[in-house]
Write a protein that holds these residues in place. Structure first.
Motif, short mmCIF file in Angstrom:
data_model
loop_
_atom_site.label_atom_id
_atom_site.label_comp_id
_atom_site.label_asym_id
_atom_site.label_seq_id
_atom_site.Cartn_x
_atom_site.Cartn_y
_atom_site.Cartn_z
N THR A 67 0.82 -1.21 0.00
CA THR A 67 0.00 0.00 0.00
C THR A 67 0.86 1.27 0.00
O THR A 67 0.34 2.35 -0.24
CB THR A 67 -0.95 0.02 1.22
OG1 THR A 67 -0.17 -0.08 2.42
CG2 THR A 67 -1.94 -1.13 1.15
N ASP A 68 2.14 1.14 0.28
CA ASP A 68 3.06 2.29 0.30
C ASP A 68 4.39 1.85 -0.32
O ASP A 68 5.27 1.34 0.36
CB ASP A 68 3.26 2.78 1.73
CG ASP A 68 4.16 4.00 1.83
OD1 ASP A 68 4.83 4.37 0.84
OD2 ASP A 68 4.20 4.60 2.93
N MET A 69 4.54 2.07 -1.63
CA MET A 69 5.73 1.62 -2.36
C MET A 69 7.00 2.30 -1.86
O MET A 69 8.05 1.67 -1.80
CB MET A 69 5.57 1.87 -3.86
CG MET A 69 4.56 0.94 -4.52
SD MET A 69 5.00 -0.81 -4.36
CE MET A 69 6.35 -0.90 -5.50
N ALA A 70 6.93 3.56 -1.48
CA ALA A 70 8.12 4.28 -1.02
C ALA A 70 8.69 3.64 0.24
O ALA A 70 9.91 3.48 0.36
CB ALA A 70 7.79 5.75 -0.78
N ALA A 71 7.84 3.25 1.16
CA ALA A 71 8.29 2.63 2.41
C ALA A 71 8.89 1.25 2.16
O ALA A 71 9.73 0.79 2.94
CB ALA A 71 7.13 2.53 3.40
N MET A 72 8.50 0.61 1.09
CA MET A 72 8.98 -0.75 0.82
C MET A 72 10.47 -0.80 0.49
O MET A 72 11.11 -1.83 0.67
CB MET A 72 8.15 -1.40 -0.28
CG MET A 72 6.74 -1.76 0.17
SD MET A 72 6.70 -2.77 1.68
CE MET A 72 7.36 -4.30 1.07
N ALA A 73 11.04 0.29 0.01
CA ALA A 73 12.49 0.30 -0.25
C ALA A 73 13.25 0.08 1.05
O ALA A 73 14.19 -0.72 1.10
CB ALA A 73 12.89 1.60 -0.92
N ASP A 74 12.83 0.77 2.11
CA ASP A 74 13.47 0.58 3.42
C ASP A 74 13.21 -0.84 3.93
O ASP A 74 14.10 -1.48 4.48
CB ASP A 74 12.95 1.60 4.43
CG ASP A 74 13.40 3.01 4.10
OD1 ASP A 74 14.46 3.17 3.46
OD2 ASP A 74 12.70 3.95 4.51
N TYR A 75 11.98 -1.31 3.75
CA TYR A 75 11.64 -2.67 4.21
C TYR A 75 12.53 -3.71 3.54
O TYR A 75 13.06 -4.60 4.20
CB TYR A 75 10.16 -2.99 3.94
CG TYR A 75 9.86 -4.44 4.21
CD1 TYR A 75 9.60 -4.87 5.50
CD2 TYR A 75 9.89 -5.38 3.19
CE1 TYR A 75 9.37 -6.21 5.77
CE2 TYR A 75 9.66 -6.72 3.44
CZ TYR A 75 9.40 -7.13 4.73
OH TYR A 75 9.18 -8.46 4.99
#
Length: 100
Positions: A12-20
């Motif tokens: 639901t949040d592609m930007a946060a997935m880079a950190d994940y």
């Protein structure tokens, strides 16, 4: 015996997935895990699958090792990101000869 971690994920949040991804990959490697598939879209041949969700499959040397990965301080920040950036289900599955 091998154990598996199966994740069903809708981002639901592609930007946060880079950190994940960075946290998750480091933690999986630290605990000897291996990615077998990442965000695979199943082809339904019986029943139905939600096409908005991908499947990720990891392998670890044992159920205990998979649990140690999930409960680790290394992966903890990833769990917090995932709670905010995904809708997901995660299960630890025993391989032959393993128990949960």
């Amino acid at each position: 015996m091998t154990a598996y971690v199966l994740l069903e994920i809708q981002v639901t949040d592609m930007a946060a997935m880079a950190d994940y991804r960075e946290i998750a990959q480091k933690a999986v490697a630290e605990f000897g895990g291996e990615y077998l598939m990442i965000n695979a879209r199943p082809e339904a041949v019986e029943g139905t699958w939600d096409g908005a969700k991908g499947l990720t499959l990891l392998s670890f040397s044992s159920v205990e090792q998979a649990r140690a990965w999930y409960d680790s301080d290394t992966y903890a920040p990833g769990i917090e990101i995932a709670k905010k950036a995904t809708v997901r289900r995660l299960a630890i599955l025993p391989g032959f000869g393993e128990t949960v």
